[in-house]
Structures are given as C-alpha cells and as structure tokens.
Design a protein around this motif. Structure first.
Motif, PDB file in Angstrom:
ATOM      1  N   SER A 134      56.492 102.115 -36.461  1.00  0.00           N
ATOM      2  CA  SER A 134      57.230 101.454 -35.381  1.00  0.00           C
ATOM      3  C   SER A 134      56.712 101.763 -33.984  1.00  0.00           C
ATOM      4  O   SER A 134      57.192 101.174 -33.006  1.00  0.00           O
ATOM      5  CB  SER A 134      58.715 101.851 -35.452  1.00  0.00           C
ATOM      6  OG  SER A 134      58.929 103.154 -34.945  1.00  0.00           O
ATOM      7  N   TYR A 143      50.790  97.295 -29.522  1.00  0.00           N
ATOM      8  CA  TYR A 143      52.181  97.316 -29.975  1.00  0.00           C
ATOM      9  C   TYR A 143      52.708  95.892 -29.940  1.00  0.00           C
ATOM     10  O   TYR A 143      52.368  95.132 -29.029  1.00  0.00           O
ATOM     11  CB  TYR A 143      53.026  98.211 -29.058  1.00  0.00           C
ATOM     12  CG  TYR A 143      54.516  98.170 -29.367  1.00  0.00           C
ATOM     13  CD1 TYR A 143      55.072  99.026 -30.311  1.00  0.00           C
ATOM     14  CD2 TYR A 143      55.357  97.272 -28.718  1.00  0.00           C
ATOM     15  CE1 TYR A 143      56.430  98.988 -30.604  1.00  0.00           C
ATOM     16  CE2 TYR A 143      56.721  97.215 -29.006  1.00  0.00           C
ATOM     17  CZ  TYR A 143      57.245  98.074 -29.950  1.00  0.00           C
ATOM     18  OH  TYR A 143      58.591  98.032 -30.247  1.00  0.00           O
ATOM     19  N   THR A 145      55.628  92.807 -32.171  1.00  0.00           N
ATOM     20  CA  THR A 145      56.853  92.536 -32.923  1.00  0.00           C
ATOM     21  C   THR A 145      56.823  93.099 -34.350  1.00  0.00           C
ATOM     22  O   THR A 145      57.878  93.364 -34.927  1.00  0.00           O
ATOM     23  CB  THR A 145      57.113  91.015 -32.985  1.00  0.00           C
ATOM     24  OG1 THR A 145      55.910  90.354 -33.396  1.00  0.00           O
ATOM     25  CG2 THR A 145      57.532  90.471 -31.635  1.00  0.00           C
ATOM     26  N   HIS A 147      55.631  96.046 -35.137  1.00  0.00           N
ATOM     27  CA  HIS A 147      56.034  97.452 -34.989  1.00  0.00           C
ATOM     28  C   HIS A 147      57.534  97.548 -34.727  1.00  0.00           C
ATOM     29  O   HIS A 147      58.209  98.424 -35.269  1.00  0.00           O
ATOM     30  CB  HIS A 147      55.242  98.099 -33.846  1.00  0.00           C
ATOM     31  CG  HIS A 147      53.760  98.006 -34.031  1.00  0.00           C
ATOM     32  ND1 HIS A 147      52.960  97.203 -33.257  1.00  0.00           N
ATOM     33  CD2 HIS A 147      52.938  98.588 -34.936  1.00  0.00           C
ATOM     34  CE1 HIS A 147      51.701  97.302 -33.663  1.00  0.00           C
ATOM     35  NE2 HIS A 147      51.662  98.130 -34.684  1.00  0.00           N
ATOM     36  N   GLU A 148      58.036  96.640 -33.916  1.00  0.00           N
ATOM     37  CA  GLU A 148      59.476  96.554 -33.672  1.00  0.00           C
ATOM     38  C   GLU A 148      60.230  96.323 -34.996  1.00  0.00           C
ATOM     39  O   GLU A 148      61.260  96.952 -35.262  1.00  0.00           O
ATOM     40  CB  GLU A 148      59.744  95.415 -32.697  1.00  0.00           C
ATOM     41  CG  GLU A 148      61.206  95.097 -32.456  1.00  0.00           C
ATOM     42  CD  GLU A 148      61.364  93.772 -31.729  1.00  0.00           C
ATOM     43  OE1 GLU A 148      61.822  93.795 -30.579  1.00  0.00           O
ATOM     44  OE2 GLU A 148      61.033  92.712 -32.316  1.00  0.00           O
ATOM     45  N   PHE A 177      68.858 101.779 -31.239  1.00  0.00           N
ATOM     46  CA  PHE A 177      67.825 100.766 -31.025  1.00  0.00           C
ATOM     47  C   PHE A 177      67.499 100.609 -29.546  1.00  0.00           C
ATOM     48  O   PHE A 177      66.336 100.476 -29.168  1.00  0.00           O
ATOM     49  CB  PHE A 177      68.255  99.420 -31.616  1.00  0.00           C
ATOM     50  CG  PHE A 177      67.202  98.350 -31.496  1.00  0.00           C
ATOM     51  CD1 PHE A 177      66.095  98.353 -32.343  1.00  0.00           C
ATOM     52  CD2 PHE A 177      67.290  97.358 -30.534  1.00  0.00           C
ATOM     53  CE1 PHE A 177      65.105  97.372 -32.226  1.00  0.00           C
ATOM     54  CE2 PHE A 177      66.318  96.376 -30.418  1.00  0.00           C
ATOM     55  CZ  PHE A 177      65.217  96.385 -31.264  1.00  0.00           C
ATOM     56  N   TYR A 180      65.270 103.331 -28.525  1.00  0.00           N
ATOM     57  CA  TYR A 180      63.922 103.077 -29.058  1.00  0.00           C
ATOM     58  C   TYR A 180      63.173 102.088 -28.168  1.00  0.00           C
ATOM     59  O   TYR A 180      62.007 102.302 -27.830  1.00  0.00           O
ATOM     60  CB  TYR A 180      64.030 102.538 -30.491  1.00  0.00           C
ATOM     61  CG  TYR A 180      62.793 101.807 -30.968  1.00  0.00           C
ATOM     62  CD1 TYR A 180      61.630 102.501 -31.310  1.00  0.00           C
ATOM     63  CD2 TYR A 180      62.777 100.404 -31.039  1.00  0.00           C
ATOM     64  CE1 TYR A 180      60.485 101.821 -31.725  1.00  0.00           C
ATOM     65  CE2 TYR A 180      61.653  99.723 -31.459  1.00  0.00           C
ATOM     66  CZ  TYR A 180      60.506 100.428 -31.797  1.00  0.00           C
ATOM     67  OH  TYR A 180      59.371  99.753 -32.195  1.00  0.00           O
ATOM     68  N   ILE A 181      63.839 101.000 -27.775  1.00  0.00           N
ATOM     69  CA  ILE A 181      63.216  99.996 -26.908  1.00  0.00           C
ATOM     70  C   ILE A 181      62.814 100.616 -25.569  1.00  0.00           C
ATOM     71  O   ILE A 181      61.709 100.378 -25.058  1.00  0.00           O
ATOM     72  CB  ILE A 181      64.186  98.805 -26.684  1.00  0.00           C
ATOM     73  CG1 ILE A 181      64.341  98.003 -27.971  1.00  0.00           C
ATOM     74  CG2 ILE A 181      63.694  97.907 -25.546  1.00  0.00           C
ATOM     75  CD1 ILE A 181      63.079  97.327 -28.446  1.00  0.00           C
ATOM     76  N   MET A 184      59.745 102.775 -26.104  1.00  0.00           N
ATOM     77  CA  MET A 184      58.511 102.007 -26.302  1.00  0.00           C
ATOM     78  C   MET A 184      58.053 101.301 -25.023  1.00  0.00           C
ATOM     79  O   MET A 184      56.861 101.102 -24.818  1.00  0.00           O
ATOM     80  CB  MET A 184      58.674 101.012 -27.453  1.00  0.00           C
ATOM     81  CG  MET A 184      58.778 101.670 -28.823  1.00  0.00           C
ATOM     82  SD  MET A 184      57.555 102.994 -29.139  1.00  0.00           S
ATOM     83  CE  MET A 184      55.993 102.121 -28.906  1.00  0.00           C
ATOM     84  N   TYR A 207      55.740  91.891 -26.185  1.00  0.00           N
ATOM     85  CA  TYR A 207      55.870  93.021 -27.100  1.00  0.00           C
ATOM     86  C   TYR A 207      57.046  92.945 -28.066  1.00  0.00           C
ATOM     87  O   TYR A 207      56.947  93.410 -29.193  1.00  0.00           O
ATOM     88  CB  TYR A 207      56.002  94.324 -26.288  1.00  0.00           C
ATOM     89  CG  TYR A 207      54.811  94.634 -25.427  1.00  0.00           C
ATOM     90  CD1 TYR A 207      53.675  95.248 -25.958  1.00  0.00           C
ATOM     91  CD2 TYR A 207      54.805  94.308 -24.072  1.00  0.00           C
ATOM     92  CE1 TYR A 207      52.571  95.541 -25.163  1.00  0.00           C
ATOM     93  CE2 TYR A 207      53.713  94.602 -23.265  1.00  0.00           C
ATOM     94  CZ  TYR A 207      52.604  95.216 -23.819  1.00  0.00           C
ATOM     95  OH  TYR A 207      51.512  95.496 -23.023  1.00  0.00           O
ATOM     96  N   GLN A 208      58.203  92.427 -27.614  1.00  0.00           N
ATOM     97  CA  GLN A 208      59.420  92.543 -28.413  1.00  0.00           C
ATOM     98  C   GLN A 208      60.184  91.228 -28.514  1.00  0.00           C
ATOM     99  O   GLN A 208      59.986  90.310 -27.722  1.00  0.00           O
ATOM    100  CB  GLN A 208      60.317  93.634 -27.801  1.00  0.00           C
ATOM    101  CG  GLN A 208      59.713  95.023 -28.010  1.00  0.00           C
ATOM    102  CD  GLN A 208      60.076  96.018 -26.913  1.00  0.00           C
ATOM    103  OE1 GLN A 208      60.466  95.641 -25.826  1.00  0.00           O
ATOM    104  NE2 GLN A 208      59.943  97.297 -27.218  1.00  0.00           N
ATOM    105  N   CYS A 248      65.815  93.188 -20.785  1.00  0.00           N
ATOM    106  CA  CYS A 248      64.535  92.583 -21.161  1.00  0.00           C
ATOM    107  C   CYS A 248      63.944  91.789 -19.993  1.00  0.00           C
ATOM    108  O   CYS A 248      62.748  91.882 -19.701  1.00  0.00           O
ATOM    109  CB  CYS A 248      64.711  91.642 -22.355  1.00  0.00           C
ATOM    110  SG  CYS A 248      65.092  92.450 -23.915  1.00  0.00           S
TER     111      CYS A 248
END
Length: 312
Positions: A134, A143, A145, A147-148, A177, A180-181, A184, A207-208, A248
């Motif tokens: 991840s 990195y 999606t 890995h997400e 989560f 984590y975001i 990252m 990235y996400q 975001c």
C-alpha cells in the motif's frame, strides 16, 4: 459484517498472497468472477454507508485495534521524518524513498503484530503483505490507485479475521484510512513520487480515488454544501478538516497550478452534478470501471486465503 465471510482465524490455513492476474484476458475470466473482487466491492460500499453524513471530526468509538492501527501509521510517519530526501538532480523519484520503503517492509510483520491482538498472530504474515503493497513501488518510486487498493485490502483482511468489527466502520474510514491518506500525501511530497498509471486530467487525481468516494458519502444530504461548493477555495479550506472530499481538493490546489478546469477536468465536471448522492453513485461506478477493471492496476494485486482468486 454480514457482507463478508469471516474466517476462523484460530484454525484457518493462511497463505502468503501472490499474483494471479498475468494477462489482460484474466480480468474477465478470473478477476471479475473472484471472491476477492466481491469482498472488496462489498467492503467499500459498506464503509461508504457507514460514513454517510459523518464528519472526520465527529466522535466515534476507538477500539484497541483502531488505536493499534493508528499507532502503526504514526510509527511509519516517524520513520519518514528520520529518512529525509536525498540531494539529487532529478525532480521526481527521490531515491531516499527506497530506504523508507525498506524500513517499512522489514518491520511490517512486527508493526501489524503490535497493532492487532496476539490471538491474530497466525494471520500476520498474510495481512502484512498488503500493508507493504500500500505504500508504493520502490523500483519505479511511484504510487497510485493500485497501492491505495492494497490498503483497503489490508483493512478488509482485518475485518475478515474479526480484528475489526461493525462498530469500527466509521473509525476505519474517518480515522485509520484518513490517516493513511495523509501519510501517503506526505510521502508523495517528501520523495516526489511519480503517479502510477496516471490518466492525467481525465482521472480524478494523480494518486488516489477512494477518498472521493467516501468523502462524497460524508456530504450526502448536507444542508449547505453542494458539489459546486468545492470550487470555492475558501469553502474548501474551511471544510477540509471535516470532509475528505474537500481535503482532496485542497491537496490538488496545493500541488497543481493553473485553471482548475484544465488540470482537473473530471472534477470540474463533477462540480456540476446536482447532488452528493448522485456524485457518490457515479464515483462508485467510475471506480469499478476505471480502476477495478483496468489490467495495469489489477495485474499487481495479490491473492491469498482471505482475498481469493477463486470464483465467488
């Protein structure tokens, strides 16, 4: 969680996850029919409902497992501070990332073992693989999606063995989560990671993706904030701490310059959707089509005894 088949962790035969998608045609013949895809989609939709109308800052119960996972992420953050980027000529792909990645990889089993109750020790070797997956790729220093998705798989596995339960759903998104975001994003900025398989302005973000899904769920039926609200910089900065979606957008505004409609065309289009409920439904469909059905992403996914390649 009735949507997922829980395993008897004390007697279950765990296995180290491996790749099983080798060819583009495997997406239709294996992945689309797999237990893993069914479980992951069910899990994403379940947590989507759990955070509906919930702020990141709303109080929620923090179980020992949630506290342990937060501590795990905090430790990885501390290691990040201890391994600064190298002074190198190229702008992207700082090679110090490989040192941080190695540190996490070498300690992943211990990190997860410390986070979960010792009765789950049999599952650690399998689950910890998803944690390592991840945080990016050390060879390409990128990195994305995929890995997400691995972190979502990590959380899903914690549910499947019973380490996380129904009462942890809100905290799994709004605390674990989200942290984590945030971690990252810090990794991306520190080591200037390349986006993995970015679709540029046609994707939501380089990235996400999932924070946009769960973030839009948080805003469903909000009395003041509308999808068009995120285009207002002041509104975005004011509500970023409460809602993942605005966080975001705040991050995109921080790392990209120029007209928003040009560098984030897909999001610009989403701002015209009349309700957050429609945004949320559309994003789930888009994620299924643009991430979960794409060979370049899914070829790297690993299958074990908890997230199985076998047909549902």
């Amino acid at each position: 969680m009735e949507l997922l088949t829980l395993v008897d962790y004390a007697h279950h035969s765990f296995s180290k996850p491996v790749k099983s998608i080798a060819l583009p045609e495997d997406i239709n013949s294996k992945w689309d029919k797999s237990q893993a895809l069914h479980d992951l989609l069910s899990f994403i939709c379940y947590l989507n409902e759990a955070v509906r109308n919930k702020k990141l800052t709303d109080p929620c119960p923090l179980s020992e497992t949630v506290e342990g996972l937060l501590e795990l992420l905090k430790t990885m953050d501390v290691w990040l501070d201890e391994i600064p980027p190298l002074d190198q000529p190229q702008r992207y792909g700082n090679k110090a990332f490989r040192d941080w990645f190695k540190k996490v990889q070498e300690n992943a089993v211990e990190l997860v073992k410390k986070a979960l109750d010792e009765k789950y020790n049999n599952a650690i070797d399998e689950i910890s693989v998803y944690l390592v997956e991840s945080i990016g790729n050390p060879i390409r220093i990128d990195y994305g999606t995929g890995h997400e998705l691995a972190f979502v798989a990590f959380l899903c596995c914690c549910y499947k063995i019973g380490a996380l339960g129904v009462e942890d759903a809100q905290a799994a998104v709004c605390k674990v989560f989200h942290n984590y975001i945030e971690l990252m994003r810090k990794v991306q900025m520190t080591y200037r990671l390349e986006p993995a398989g970015s679709q540029g302005v046609w994707n939501l973000d380089d990235y996400q993706f999932i924070p946009f899904i769960w973030g839009s769920a948080q805003l469903i039926d909000h009395k003041q904030l509308r999808p068009k609200s995120f285009l207002d910089l002041d509104i975005c900065n004011t509500f970023a701490k409460d809602y993942m979606f605005f966080g975001c957008i705040q991050y995109i505004n921080k790392v990209k310059s120029g007209p928003f409609a040009e560098h984030s065309n897909q999001l610009w289009n989403i701002s015209g959707v009349p309700s957050w409920a429609k945004v949320n439904q559309g994003l789930i469909k888009m994620y299924r089509a643009e991430v979960l059905s794409k060979f370049p992403v899914i070829q790297h996914f690993l299958f074990g005894s908890l997230l199985k390649i076998s047909p549902v």
